[in-house]
Design an enzyme around this catalytic site. Structure first.
Site, PDB file in Angstrom:
ATOM      1  N   GLY A  44       0.806  -1.221   0.000  1.00  0.00           N
ATOM      2  CA  GLY A  44       0.000   0.000   0.000  1.00  0.00           C
ATOM      3  C   GLY A  44       0.835   1.266   0.000  1.00  0.00           C
ATOM      4  O   GLY A  44       2.023   1.233  -0.306  1.00  0.00           O
ATOM      5  N   HIS A  50       4.223   1.556  -8.135  1.00  0.00           N
ATOM      6  CA  HIS A  50       3.271   0.452  -7.973  1.00  0.00           C
ATOM      7  C   HIS A  50       2.314   0.396  -9.172  1.00  0.00           C
ATOM      8  O   HIS A  50       1.992  -0.679  -9.678  1.00  0.00           O
ATOM      9  CB  HIS A  50       2.424   0.649  -6.712  1.00  0.00           C
ATOM     10  CG  HIS A  50       3.182   0.612  -5.429  1.00  0.00           C
ATOM     11  ND1 HIS A  50       3.361   1.723  -4.639  1.00  0.00           N
ATOM     12  CD2 HIS A  50       3.797  -0.416  -4.777  1.00  0.00           C
ATOM     13  CE1 HIS A  50       4.036   1.386  -3.553  1.00  0.00           C
ATOM     14  NE2 HIS A  50       4.328   0.111  -3.613  1.00  0.00           N
ATOM     15  N   GLN A  74       7.697  -9.501   7.619  1.00  0.00           N
ATOM     16  CA  GLN A  74       8.907  -9.048   6.927  1.00  0.00           C
ATOM     17  C   GLN A  74       9.557  -7.834   7.603  1.00  0.00           C
ATOM     18  O   GLN A  74      10.508  -7.277   7.067  1.00  0.00           O
ATOM     19  CB  GLN A  74       8.630  -8.796   5.445  1.00  0.00           C
ATOM     20  CG  GLN A  74       7.742  -7.616   5.138  1.00  0.00           C
ATOM     21  CD  GLN A  74       7.349  -7.590   3.671  1.00  0.00           C
ATOM     22  OE1 GLN A  74       6.578  -8.430   3.222  1.00  0.00           O
ATOM     23  NE2 GLN A  74       7.888  -6.644   2.908  1.00  0.00           N
ATOM     24  N   GLY A 160       8.671  -5.230  -8.685  1.00  0.00           N
ATOM     25  CA  GLY A 160       9.519  -4.157  -9.182  1.00  0.00           C
ATOM     26  C   GLY A 160      11.002  -4.472  -9.078  1.00  0.00           C
ATOM     27  O   GLY A 160      11.456  -5.077  -8.107  1.00  0.00           O
ATOM     28  N   GLN A 166      14.745  -8.784  -3.674  1.00  0.00           N
ATOM     29  CA  GLN A 166      13.429  -9.403  -3.454  1.00  0.00           C
ATOM     30  C   GLN A 166      12.946 -10.110  -4.718  1.00  0.00           C
ATOM     31  O   GLN A 166      12.466 -11.244  -4.676  1.00  0.00           O
ATOM     32  CB  GLN A 166      12.430  -8.332  -3.028  1.00  0.00           C
ATOM     33  CG  GLN A 166      10.987  -8.797  -3.017  1.00  0.00           C
ATOM     34  CD  GLN A 166      10.060  -7.735  -2.466  1.00  0.00           C
ATOM     35  OE1 GLN A 166       9.938  -7.585  -1.266  1.00  0.00           O
ATOM     36  NE2 GLN A 166       9.398  -6.990  -3.348  1.00  0.00           N
ATOM     37  N   MET A 197      11.237   5.998  -6.573  1.00  0.00           N
ATOM     38  CA  MET A 197       9.972   6.115  -5.832  1.00  0.00           C
ATOM     39  C   MET A 197       9.897   5.030  -4.770  1.00  0.00           C
ATOM     40  O   MET A 197      10.254   3.885  -5.019  1.00  0.00           O
ATOM     41  CB  MET A 197       8.782   5.974  -6.777  1.00  0.00           C
ATOM     42  CG  MET A 197       8.567   7.188  -7.624  1.00  0.00           C
ATOM     43  SD  MET A 197       7.004   7.072  -8.510  1.00  0.00           S
ATOM     44  CE  MET A 197       7.130   8.571  -9.479  1.00  0.00           C
ATOM     45  N   SER A 198       9.436   5.421  -3.581  1.00  0.00           N
ATOM     46  CA  SER A 198       9.287   4.479  -2.478  1.00  0.00           C
ATOM     47  C   SER A 198       8.228   5.013  -1.525  1.00  0.00           C
ATOM     48  O   SER A 198       8.158   6.231  -1.300  1.00  0.00           O
ATOM     49  CB  SER A 198      10.619   4.333  -1.735  1.00  0.00           C
ATOM     50  OG  SER A 198      10.408   3.715  -0.481  1.00  0.00           O
TER      51      SER A 198
END
Ligand code: AMP
Length: 296
Positions: A44, A50, A74, A160, A166, A197-198
């Site tokens: 989210g 995203h 996590q 991504g 990951q 972007m994060s």
């Protein structure tokens, strides 16, 4: 429980589910109709990075499913689980506008009912890089993603390249377990000034937001050296390091790795990835650049 949310395309709606059983019933019906299911798991606080994954799923599947779940497994005990940014209303409208068909927003109890005790671990690709500072992190990621895959049954799942380790860990899990899902890596999406972007960028103070630009600037310098023919890993690392040093940042790691299996590389021969993690103020940021990849 499920509900319908208006979607920007006329005549379509995005369905929102918070229960595993009702989501499964809905998706199994679509599966029986022979529809291809594309899946984008997220935590989210959605941004354009995203939403680019939704577009990639849309291009490869007839039904696009997204999940929003801040996965406690996590996060380490001293990490930002409690204050991780949450904006479910914003996420719903962004996903509906991006053409998502189904949104799954389970509670922690729904994902991990009492007695849940199974863990899934990819032993090698999870070591080093982020795995060094976050020892339980990837086990939490693989456990939740396998649980989600077993609910959604996606034909294709999009992750991504922003979180490159990951992506590699999840590809390895899908390969090792012979999962019938195609794992797609989507390009890293940046802000206009270069910052990756994060969801965590909202933590940055205005000053730290400026200093954080040294990460992408450093990686661009390394990329420029690579384009000019430099192949020595140490020289590429130094080029990136110089930008970090200029603004007083110390990388948690800054390493050249094989782009396929993440093994350390002293030379940039074949596809390689230069990965960086760095704390800027209290915020841990990731970035990377892929070099020598034929398709990039
Ligand atoms: P998160 O919500 O941070 O767990 O991310 C969900 C998915 O979005 C993961 O597959 C991430 O790699 C991906 N993602 C996050 N930020 C970006 C970005 N800037 N560009 C591309 N993908 C991203």
């Amino acid at each position: 429980m499920w509900e319908a949310v208006g979607n920007s395309s006329p005549g379509t709606t995005m369905l929102v589910f918070d229960r595993v059983t009702t989501l499964k019933q809905h998706l199994r019906k679509l599966e029986r109709q022979g529809l291809r299911i594309g899946f984008v798991p997220t935590m989210g606080a959605l941004h354009d990075g995203h939403l680019s994954l939704i577009a990639q799923a849309r291009a490869r599947a007839e039904v696009v499913v997204a999940s929003v779940f801040v996965n406690p497994k996590q996060f380490g005990p001293t990490e930002d689980l409690a204050r991780y940014p949450r904006d479910l209303e914003g996420d719903r409208s962004k996903l509906a506008s991006a053409g998502c068909d189904v949104l799954f927003v389970p509670s922690v109890e729904e994902m991990y009912p009492p007695g849940f005790q199974t863990e899934v671990e990819v032993t090698q690709a999870s070591q080093g890089l982020c795995g060094a500072a976050r020892p339980q992190h990837f086990k939490g990621v693989t456990t939740v993603v396998l649980r989600l895959f077993s609910i959604v049954h996606p034909h294709v799942a999009v992750f991504g390249e922003k979180d490159y380790q990951q992506l590699t860990v999840l590809r390895t899990m899908a390969r090792d377990l012979g999962l019938d899902v195609e794992v797609i890596g989507a390009p890293l999406v940046r802000e206009p000034d270069g910052l990756a972007m994060s969801s965590r960028n909202v933590y940055l103070s205005p000053e730290d937001r400026q200093r954080a630009l040294a990460l992408s600037r450093g990686l661009r310098q390394a990329e420029a050296r690579f384009a000019a023919g430099e192949r020595r890993g140490a020289a590429l690392v130094d080029a990136a390091q110089a930008e970090l040093s200029q603004v007083g940042l110390t990388a948690e790691y800054l390493e050249l790795r094989d782009a396929e299996n993440l093994e350390p590389r002293a030379e940039a021969r074949g596809p390689v990835v230069l990965l960086v993690a760095c704390r800027v103020g209290a915020t841990r940021l990731l970035d990377n650049v892929i070099m020598g990849r034929v398709s990039s």
